[in-house]
Design an enzyme around this catalytic site. Structure first.
Site, mmCIF file in Angstrom:
data_model
loop_
_atom_site.group_PDB
_atom_site.id
_atom_site.type_symbol
_atom_site.label_atom_id
_atom_site.label_comp_id
_atom_site.label_asym_id
_atom_site.label_seq_id
_atom_site.Cartn_x
_atom_site.Cartn_y
_atom_site.Cartn_z
ATOM 1 N N LYS A 162 4.577 -25.671 0.961
ATOM 2 C CA LYS A 162 3.192 -25.315 1.809
ATOM 3 C C LYS A 162 3.108 -26.302 2.551
ATOM 4 C CE LYS A 162 1.421 -21.876 -1.533
ATOM 5 N NZ LYS A 162 0.250 -21.608 -2.422
ATOM 6 N N HIS A 171 7.451 -14.808 -8.440
ATOM 7 C CA HIS A 171 6.567 -15.878 -8.996
ATOM 8 C C HIS A 171 6.490 -15.635 -10.331
ATOM 9 C CE1 HIS A 171 4.148 -18.445 -6.393
ATOM 10 N NE2 HIS A 171 3.273 -18.651 -7.335
ATOM 11 N N HIS A 196 3.313 -29.030 -6.421
ATOM 12 C CA HIS A 196 1.972 -29.130 -6.303
ATOM 13 C C HIS A 196 1.448 -30.104 -5.861
ATOM 14 C CE1 HIS A 196 1.975 -25.590 -9.761
ATOM 15 N NE2 HIS A 196 2.042 -25.009 -8.533
ATOM 16 N N TYR A 236 -0.281 -24.173 -16.835
ATOM 17 C CA TYR A 236 1.028 -23.840 -17.788
ATOM 18 C C TYR A 236 0.793 -24.388 -19.011
ATOM 19 C CZ TYR A 236 2.936 -22.227 -13.058
ATOM 20 O OH TYR A 236 3.059 -21.778 -12.080
#
Length: 309
Positions: free
Chosen positions: A181, A253, A279, A288
């Site tokens: 991203k 995902h 991230h 997680y």
């Protein structure tokens, strides 16, 4: 009060052009709000206080004899309707103050990622592609890369052949350059299973596919020799899960979640997993760890002699 609500709903329908279903939701939510006000003896808009609106929110979350408790998402939707109503009332001169402006909708609860057991992942990888076809080599390579690197589906289909790097001398894992991203790039190790699947595809599968097109640097190609789309890559996974008999919902995902969860279960540091996933903040990755803590609780409860009641 009822007249003010009707005026607001007319405004939403005529001036805002809201869909019929959305209007029905607003009407239902505001009807419940007006009932709440009536029970409190409130008949005028200027009698409503911030505490009144906050009390309504509490009631939504706790439920009452006539209504079950609402989830944070449903309660938030209702509060949004109430806030909009009071904001409109002030703007339209129906009330002097807006008692709902400081009442914030409840934050949606965080949903834990759904990770697949390793046995399900392996079954899906084994079932990739129709046996004996060129596309089977591509499909296996694609799914191995998704699970083996934790790549997003857009990152995987965006790969070019030159983004792959062979292992350096003395090393067992090569690397792949993923573009995440915001155009951020990261190098991620590629293990032996994914590397072998990609090598098989490059040697025996991709040349046939690329011959059907006009030449492209893309790693994963469709049957016409062009870059594989996100939708087609998704369909590859769904078909493999169906062949493998994995009945739970599976998406690209899901493999990314499974990659992260299995790493943490195996003892990987959360900051390492953060880097691998791309991230920006470790806070995103820490969700997680909640999954792995649940696993630890289950193991403890069944294995420790003093854990059982």
């Amino acid at each position: 009060m009822a007249r003010a609500v009707r005026t607001y709903l007319d405004h939403l329908a005529v001036e805002r052009g809201l869909a019929t279903n959305t209007l029905s939701s607003y009407r239902r939510d505001l009807r419940r709000y007006v009932e709440h006000l009536a029970e409190a003896g409130i008949t005028e808009l200027d009698q409503v206080s911030e505490a009144t609106v906050s009390g309504f929110l509490v009631r939504l979350r706790e439920g009452d004899p006539a209504h079950p408790p609402l989830s944070s998402t449903s309660a938030a939707r209702t509060v949004v309707a109430v806030r909009g109503f009071h904001r409109f009332a002030v703007a339209d001169g129906l009330a002097e103050v807006d008692p709902a402006s400081a009442v914030k909708p409840p934050a949606a609860s965080k949903r834990l990622p759904k990770a697949l057991p390793l046995s399900d992942v392996e079954a899906i990888l084994e079932a990739a592609g129709a046996p004996g076809t060129t596309l089977a080599l591509r499909d296996r390579a694609l799914l191995e890369v998704l699970y083996g690197t934790g790549a997003r589906i857009s990152e995987a289909v965006g790969l070019d052949v030159d983004d792959l790097a062979e292992p350096l001398e003395g090393e067992t894992a090569g690397t792949v350059l993923l573009r995440g991203k915001g155009g951020k790039e990261r190098l991620v190790p590629v293990g032996s299973y994914a590397r072998e699947a990609v090598d098989a595809y490059l040697v025996r599968g991709r040349p046939e596919l690329v011959a059907a097109g006009r030449g492209t640097p893309a790693l994963f190609l469709n049957a016409r020799g062009g870059r594989l789309s996100r939708q087609s890559a998704w369909a590859v996974l769904v078909r493999a899960a169906d062949r493998a008999g994995v009945t739970r919902d599976v998406s690209p995902h899901t493999l990314r979640h499974s990659f992260a969860t299995h790493l943490l279960d195996g003892g990987a540091d959360v900051r390492v997993v953060q880097e691998l996933l791309g991230h920006a903040s470790v806070t995103t990755t820490q969700v997680y760890t909640l999954v792995t803590v649940d696993n630890l609780r289950e193991v403890f409860a069944t294995a420790h002699p003093r854990a059982r009641e």
